[in-house]
Design a protein around this motif. Structure first.
Motif, PDB file in Angstrom:
ATOM      1  N   GLU A  10      -2.142  -8.282   7.466  1.00  0.00           N
ATOM      2  CA  GLU A  10      -2.489  -8.166   8.886  1.00  0.00           C
ATOM      3  C   GLU A  10      -3.201  -9.400   9.445  1.00  0.00           C
ATOM      4  O   GLU A  10      -3.334  -9.540  10.655  1.00  0.00           O
ATOM      5  CB  GLU A  10      -3.381  -6.934   9.120  1.00  0.00           C
ATOM      6  CG  GLU A  10      -2.609  -5.628   9.113  1.00  0.00           C
ATOM      7  CD  GLU A  10      -3.456  -4.458   9.638  1.00  0.00           C
ATOM      8  OE1 GLU A  10      -4.248  -4.646  10.573  1.00  0.00           O
ATOM      9  OE2 GLU A  10      -3.315  -3.353   9.089  1.00  0.00           O
ATOM     10  N   THR A  17      -7.623   9.167  -2.728  1.00  0.00           N
ATOM     11  CA  THR A  17      -8.694   8.643  -1.884  1.00  0.00           C
ATOM     12  C   THR A  17      -8.399   7.186  -1.555  1.00  0.00           C
ATOM     13  O   THR A  17      -8.116   6.396  -2.456  1.00  0.00           O
ATOM     14  CB  THR A  17     -10.052   8.725  -2.598  1.00  0.00           C
ATOM     15  OG1 THR A  17     -10.322  10.085  -2.913  1.00  0.00           O
ATOM     16  CG2 THR A  17     -11.181   8.194  -1.705  1.00  0.00           C
ATOM     17  N   ILE A  18      -8.449   6.866  -0.250  1.00  0.00           N
ATOM     18  CA  ILE A  18      -8.252   5.485   0.218  1.00  0.00           C
ATOM     19  C   ILE A  18      -9.566   5.073   0.871  1.00  0.00           C
ATOM     20  O   ILE A  18      -9.993   5.695   1.841  1.00  0.00           O
ATOM     21  CB  ILE A  18      -7.099   5.413   1.243  1.00  0.00           C
ATOM     22  CG1 ILE A  18      -5.787   5.906   0.613  1.00  0.00           C
ATOM     23  CG2 ILE A  18      -6.952   4.005   1.809  1.00  0.00           C
ATOM     24  CD1 ILE A  18      -4.617   6.000   1.599  1.00  0.00           C
ATOM     25  N   GLN A  19     -10.215   4.063   0.331  1.00  0.00           N
ATOM     26  CA  GLN A  19     -11.554   3.733   0.823  1.00  0.00           C
ATOM     27  C   GLN A  19     -11.725   2.247   1.082  1.00  0.00           C
ATOM     28  O   GLN A  19     -11.481   1.420   0.207  1.00  0.00           O
ATOM     29  CB  GLN A  19     -12.579   4.205  -0.226  1.00  0.00           C
ATOM     30  CG  GLN A  19     -14.016   4.057   0.234  1.00  0.00           C
ATOM     31  CD  GLN A  19     -15.007   4.661  -0.757  1.00  0.00           C
ATOM     32  OE1 GLN A  19     -14.619   5.356  -1.702  1.00  0.00           O
ATOM     33  NE2 GLN A  19     -16.276   4.420  -0.533  1.00  0.00           N
ATOM     34  N   GLY A  20     -12.149   1.907   2.295  1.00  0.00           N
ATOM     35  CA  GLY A  20     -12.447   0.517   2.631  1.00  0.00           C
ATOM     36  C   GLY A  20     -13.863   0.174   2.196  1.00  0.00           C
ATOM     37  O   GLY A  20     -14.722   1.046   2.149  1.00  0.00           O
ATOM     38  N   PHE A  21     -14.099  -1.094   1.894  1.00  0.00           N
ATOM     39  CA  PHE A  21     -15.464  -1.482   1.488  1.00  0.00           C
ATOM     40  C   PHE A  21     -15.704  -2.962   1.734  1.00  0.00           C
ATOM     41  O   PHE A  21     -14.764  -3.741   1.896  1.00  0.00           O
ATOM     42  CB  PHE A  21     -15.703  -1.165   0.009  1.00  0.00           C
ATOM     43  CG  PHE A  21     -14.868  -2.013  -0.914  1.00  0.00           C
ATOM     44  CD1 PHE A  21     -13.580  -1.645  -1.236  1.00  0.00           C
ATOM     45  CD2 PHE A  21     -15.381  -3.186  -1.440  1.00  0.00           C
ATOM     46  CE1 PHE A  21     -12.807  -2.443  -2.060  1.00  0.00           C
ATOM     47  CE2 PHE A  21     -14.611  -3.993  -2.267  1.00  0.00           C
ATOM     48  CZ  PHE A  21     -13.323  -3.609  -2.572  1.00  0.00           C
ATOM     49  N   LEU A  22     -16.953  -3.340   1.756  1.00  0.00           N
ATOM     50  CA  LEU A  22     -17.363  -4.738   1.836  1.00  0.00           C
ATOM     51  C   LEU A  22     -18.358  -4.998   0.704  1.00  0.00           C
ATOM     52  O   LEU A  22     -19.060  -4.077   0.267  1.00  0.00           O
ATOM     53  CB  LEU A  22     -18.046  -5.029   3.181  1.00  0.00           C
ATOM     54  CG  LEU A  22     -17.203  -4.874   4.452  1.00  0.00           C
ATOM     55  CD1 LEU A  22     -18.074  -5.139   5.682  1.00  0.00           C
ATOM     56  CD2 LEU A  22     -16.013  -5.841   4.451  1.00  0.00           C
ATOM     57  N   VAL A  48      -9.693  -0.423  -0.638  1.00  0.00           N
ATOM     58  CA  VAL A  48      -9.085  -1.374   0.302  1.00  0.00           C
ATOM     59  C   VAL A  48     -10.081  -2.496   0.558  1.00  0.00           C
ATOM     60  O   VAL A  48     -11.094  -2.326   1.232  1.00  0.00           O
ATOM     61  CB  VAL A  48      -8.680  -0.704   1.624  1.00  0.00           C
ATOM     62  CG1 VAL A  48      -7.887  -1.691   2.479  1.00  0.00           C
ATOM     63  CG2 VAL A  48      -7.867   0.557   1.373  1.00  0.00           C
ATOM     64  N   CYS A  49      -9.754  -3.647  -0.012  1.00  0.00           N
ATOM     65  CA  CYS A  49     -10.653  -4.794   0.013  1.00  0.00           C
ATOM     66  C   CYS A  49     -10.261  -5.764   1.113  1.00  0.00           C
ATOM     67  O   CYS A  49     -11.091  -6.343   1.779  1.00  0.00           O
ATOM     68  CB  CYS A  49     -10.568  -5.484  -1.346  1.00  0.00           C
ATOM     69  SG  CYS A  49     -11.455  -7.022  -1.433  1.00  0.00           S
ATOM     70  N   GLY A  50      -8.969  -5.933   1.289  1.00  0.00           N
ATOM     71  CA  GLY A  50      -8.474  -6.891   2.266  1.00  0.00           C
ATOM     72  C   GLY A  50      -7.107  -6.482   2.750  1.00  0.00           C
ATOM     73  O   GLY A  50      -6.466  -5.601   2.167  1.00  0.00           O
ATOM     74  N   VAL A  51      -6.677  -7.089   3.824  1.00  0.00           N
ATOM     75  CA  VAL A  51      -5.395  -6.727   4.428  1.00  0.00           C
ATOM     76  C   VAL A  51      -4.680  -8.024   4.808  1.00  0.00           C
ATOM     77  O   VAL A  51      -4.411  -8.284   5.979  1.00  0.00           O
ATOM     78  CB  VAL A  51      -5.616  -5.828   5.675  1.00  0.00           C
ATOM     79  CG1 VAL A  51      -4.295  -5.163   6.094  1.00  0.00           C
ATOM     80  CG2 VAL A  51      -6.667  -4.765   5.430  1.00  0.00           C
ATOM     81  N   ALA A  77       0.421  -0.416   7.412  1.00  0.00           N
ATOM     82  CA  ALA A  77       0.798   0.454   6.303  1.00  0.00           C
ATOM     83  C   ALA A  77       0.967   1.861   6.827  1.00  0.00           C
ATOM     84  O   ALA A  77       0.144   2.338   7.600  1.00  0.00           O
ATOM     85  CB  ALA A  77      -0.296   0.436   5.238  1.00  0.00           C
ATOM     86  N   LEU A  82       0.842  -1.208   0.000  1.00  0.00           N
ATOM     87  CA  LEU A  82       0.000   0.000   0.000  1.00  0.00           C
ATOM     88  C   LEU A  82       0.875   1.256   0.000  1.00  0.00           C
ATOM     89  O   LEU A  82       0.620   2.213  -0.735  1.00  0.00           O
ATOM     90  CB  LEU A  82      -0.936  -0.017   1.214  1.00  0.00           C
ATOM     91  CG  LEU A  82      -1.781   1.235   1.450  1.00  0.00           C
ATOM     92  CD1 LEU A  82      -2.637   1.583   0.237  1.00  0.00           C
ATOM     93  CD2 LEU A  82      -2.678   1.048   2.673  1.00  0.00           C
TER      94      LEU A  82
END
Lengths: 270, 270
Positions: free
Chosen positions: B184, B205-210, B178-181, B192, B163
């Motif tokens: 971690e 833009t950094i965006q997490g989602f499900l 950001v789909c997965g990590v 990161a 990242l």
């Protein structure tokens, strides 16, 4: 040389350009000094003071204001009743962000670096609460205390540990507007390492922005803000030093965090 | 227990619910095992196989596919011709992201953890390029090599150093979904620390989602993807193990990165 460093207000002494007359007020990119020659093509516009002090046009009605307004409403998009956290909250941008968010119906807490600044936020600017980050050994726990129901919007001016702590306390679909990274300006090894698992599970958005990206709301920003100032629903905190000779100490003070509100150097009387 | 772990396809043996008949196919939350009793209220829907293998309905037409489709088109919003980077690109989600992006007219590079995976991406799935991250000592330099003109979209499945390296190589107004990590999942101290100054200056833009956030595009996703599969414009990589007794080794393999594509446990024949 960036547009912030030298954004200023001046008065035309004489002009060879028919668009500008002697005694017109102008705002835009000005060279530091008592007098300057503005060549063709310079970003400079006639200024309508709207009956407000000229210093307002350098800060709250200039780029600091547009940064706060665009960053809050276009990037962070708070809803009425949401919980908003602002760091460097007594700074040129931060103190405006908090006031816009309050006028929008949000719950607002700010962090700053001295007791005096915290008092200004709570007593003069109407923040719901504020704290001195230098007195908190655990920022994550501090934010948990100030936001027991979580943070919906974080307007980030500092980066590093404060960003990590804010992400840890963020609600689902929380938004972080990254405006500045004070922590990195003077220490390039300082980095934020927010937990990306939280970013995923809580669907957090972290977005960087510049005022220039939001010129499309400039007209709306200017009229709304001038109105708030005239009706005294909003205050502009200005930290004014006087004379060309005060420029170096003004800069040093800015990076040391001495200023409360917008740091302005006044070179000539109105 | 999450919906991913136990998302499966089954056949009705007998039913006390008039909506389901013997021999109906169903997809949804199933308990691991050869047989399961689905009580009222369980998230379970009748399945129309659309003439495609049942395994497709667990992966490419299930949550892995919706995660790839929603994350790419709703979060990252690539434009035709943009440069897209996908990490864990041979994984259940990543290999679909890359194919969707190619069909959308993007330039796509993937990273994976073995030569075999890299070959699959380039030779079987039509990625423009791919590399084995384990053979790169400097990820920032590696991405610079694969994206001399910068990255517009990064579909992040791994977090940590990748990242950071992607942010360093990102173009102005770049987007990170950001789909997965993965970094971690097995090492909670790995974090990161992207340079937030770059996030600001490049307005990243950094965006997490499900996947669940994107149920509104489910219908569109399902019909588009089924069509791509039928016309062979898209391939579903499936790594199928057989029998209840293979569940533990399938999980171990998943976290060790053995699988190429979607890891599926097949318990009964169609």
């Amino acid at each position: 040389m960036s547009e912030i460093d030298t954004y200023g207000v001046g008065k035309v002494i004489c002009s060879g350009n028919p668009e500008f007359q002697k005694d017109d007020l102008v705002a835009g990119l000005l060279t530091w000094g008592e007098y300057t020659v503005a060549e063709e093509g310079r970003l400079l516009n006639k200024l309508d003071s709207m009956g407000l002090p000229l210093s307002n046009h350098v800060g709250v009605l200039g780029f600091s204001g547009l940064t706060a307004y665009g960053g809050l409403f276009e990037v962070c998009k708070p809803k009425k009743g949401e919980k908003v956290f602002v760091s460097a909250a007594s700074g040129s941008v931060g103190h405006l962000v908090g006031q816009y968010a309050k006028l929008h119906g949000c719950y607002v807490v700010g962090s700053a670096g001295s007791l005096k600044k915290v008092q200004v936020l709570k007593e003069e600017l109407g923040f719901d609460d504020a704290f001195n980050y230098k007195e908190e050994s655990d920022l994550k726990a501090a934010l948990k205390r100030y936001f027991p129901d979580g943070i919906d919007v974080y307007f980030d001016n500092v980066g590093a540990e404060m960003l990590e702590a804010a992400v840890a306390n963020m609600n689902t679909f929380g938004r972080v507007g990254v405006c500045g990274v004070i922590s990195e300006y003077t220490n390039t090894t300082k980095r934020a390492a927010p937990d990306m698992l939280e970013v995923v599970y809580k669907r957090i958005t972290i977005q960087g922005f510049l005022a220039l990206d939001h010129m499309k709301v400039y007209g709306e920003f200017l009229s709304t803000t001038a109105e708030h100032l005239k009706t005294e629903q909003m205050k502009s905190l200005e930290d004014i030093s006087h004379g060309v000779e005060s420029i170096p100490s003004a800069f040093v003070g800015l990076f040391r965090g001495d200023n409360v509100g917008k740091m302005i150097v006044q070179i000539a009387e109105d």
